[in-house]
Design an enzyme around this catalytic site. Structure first.
Site, PDB file in Angstrom:
ATOM      1  N   ALA B  41       5.976  19.968 -67.040  1.00  0.00           N
ATOM      2  CA  ALA B  41       6.219  18.680 -66.217  1.00  0.00           C
ATOM      3  C   ALA B  41       5.171  18.790 -65.123  1.00  0.00           C
ATOM      4  O   ALA B  41       4.979  19.798 -64.434  1.00  0.00           O
ATOM      5  CB  ALA B  41       7.455  18.509 -65.832  1.00  0.00           C
ATOM      6  N   ASP B  42       4.593  17.602 -64.836  1.00  0.00           N
ATOM      7  CA  ASP B  42       3.608  17.499 -63.632  1.00  0.00           C
ATOM      8  C   ASP B  42       4.550  16.649 -62.543  1.00  0.00           C
ATOM      9  O   ASP B  42       5.626  16.048 -62.950  1.00  0.00           O
ATOM     10  CB  ASP B  42       2.159  16.902 -63.828  1.00  0.00           C
TER      11      ASP B  42
END
Lengths: 239, 133
Positions: B41-42
């Site tokens: 995830a960013d």
């Protein structure tokens, strides 16, 4: 070790693609110092690991070419804001920013604080609602004004611009609501932060399908994204 | 009054939303999955997730809900020196995450704690907001 200085207004942006060949990626990882290899091992292969290894090894080679040392010896340390920085003695005027997404890494170096952000082509589930929740009223209006088919892209343009500005301001994601993307008196894009701090912004044409932006106090009139493959040596020239 | 949301149910619903945001199959998302290092995830993914969880549970999440350092409840000067976590903060975190020696090393920064954000931890924050909105 002597640094090759950048001119005060020079900003360089490099694009490096994550190698699709696992052996090539393993070679890049093998050249990193032990603590960075250990960190890479914790990241999911096929996910963030490739981006981290590619970006970090490219950063080391880029800085090594400037500092006149081996990439592994570039004195990167975790700075007071938790991001990698050069030890003060090594290159006080050499600043950089790194971002990676999907298969693309972007690196910016400059003699001033600089922030870069890239987002690979992706779905944004509800750009209008997200803008309403996390953006300023003017930013939200900018997403709303875009034709429905372009809202996703408009959202990502504003998002990368805000992220780039947050990186240069040093506050990072918690400051999302504190930085607004707007236009300056000359019509050029800029970001305004707490206490009226202002940074120049530019969208970057970094890679097909990617949305990217850079922020700095001053940006040169012309800013090309230089392209290096994962194993190329850097040809820095004079700017 | 609505029936209280079962604990396991919160974890399962958070996991489903995580899979949706990250375009993963539900089987890939486990309660102990770390969002950033295991699932990739960013920051935009986290913001999307926050939004979807607010919709799903009818709550409002704050930045503290996704910040493990803020959850320690220490005054800033006892939490960190610059961005580097103090020995006291590390001790509290090690008690809470006994298996996270890889992240909770001496000199670890507040930013690195994001690596400890798991599906279970997010569910814990959601439960906290459900209990006291």
């Amino acid at each position: 070790m002597s640094a090759t200085p950048l001119s005060p207004d020079e900003v360089q942006v490099w694009r490096v693609d994550v190698p699709s060949d696992p052996a090539a990626l393993a070679r890049l990882a093998g050249a990193l110092p032990a603590h960075e290899r250990a960190w890479a091992e914790r990241l999911r292969p096929g996910g963030p690991r490739g981006g981290f290894v590619t970006a970090r090894s490219a950063l080391r080679r880029l800085l090594a070419a400037r500092l006149g040392c081996a990439p592994r010896d570039v004195p990167l340390e975790t700075g007071p804001r938790g991001k990698p920085e050069l030890e003060r003695a090594a290159g006080a005027r050499l600043r950089f920013s790194v971002s990676h997404s999907g298969g693309v890494a972007l690196l910016a170096i400059a003699a001033q604080p600089v922030g870069v952000d890239v987002e690979a082509a992706r779905r944004v589930h509800d750009p209008l609602a997200l803008a309403a929740r996390f953006f300023s009223p003017a930013e939200r209006a900018a997403v709303q004004r875009a034709p429905a088919a372009e809202r996703e892209r408009r959202f990502l343009e504003l998002w990368t611009a805000k992220e780039a500005a947050l990186k240069v301001s040093g506050v990072g994601l918690p400051g999302l609501a504190d930085v607004e993307v707007t236009a300056g008196p000359d019509g050029a894009a800029c970001a305004v932060g707490p206490r009226g701090h202002r940074w120049a912004l530019r969208a970057l044409d970094a890679a097909p399908g990617c949305v990217a932006a850079i922020a700095a106090v001053r940006l040169p009139a012309r800013l090309d994204v230089l392209h290096a493959n994962g194993t190329a040596s850097w040809s820095l020239g004079d700017g | 009054m609505d029936a209280p949301v079962a604990q396991d149910d919160v974890v399962a619903r958070v996991a489903r939303r995580v899979a949706e945001v990250l375009a993963l199959s539900p089987a890939e998302v486990k309660p102990g999955s770390r969002l950033m290092t295991d699932l990739g995830a960013d920051s935009l993914d986290l913001v999307e997730l926050m939004f979807l969880l607010e919709q799903e549970f009818g709550i409002r999440l704050t930045r503290e809900d996704l910040s493990l350092s803020a959850q320690l409840g220490l005054p800033e000067e006892e939490l960190r020196t610059g961005e580097v976590l103090t020995p006291k903060a590390l001790e509290l975190l090690r008690a809470r995450f006994p298996a996270a020696g890889d992240v909770l090393h001496e000199g670890a920064t507040r930013r690195e704690l994001a690596a400890l954000l798991t599906v279970e931890e997010i569910a814990r924050s959601v439960r906290g907001r459900l209990a006291s909105p």
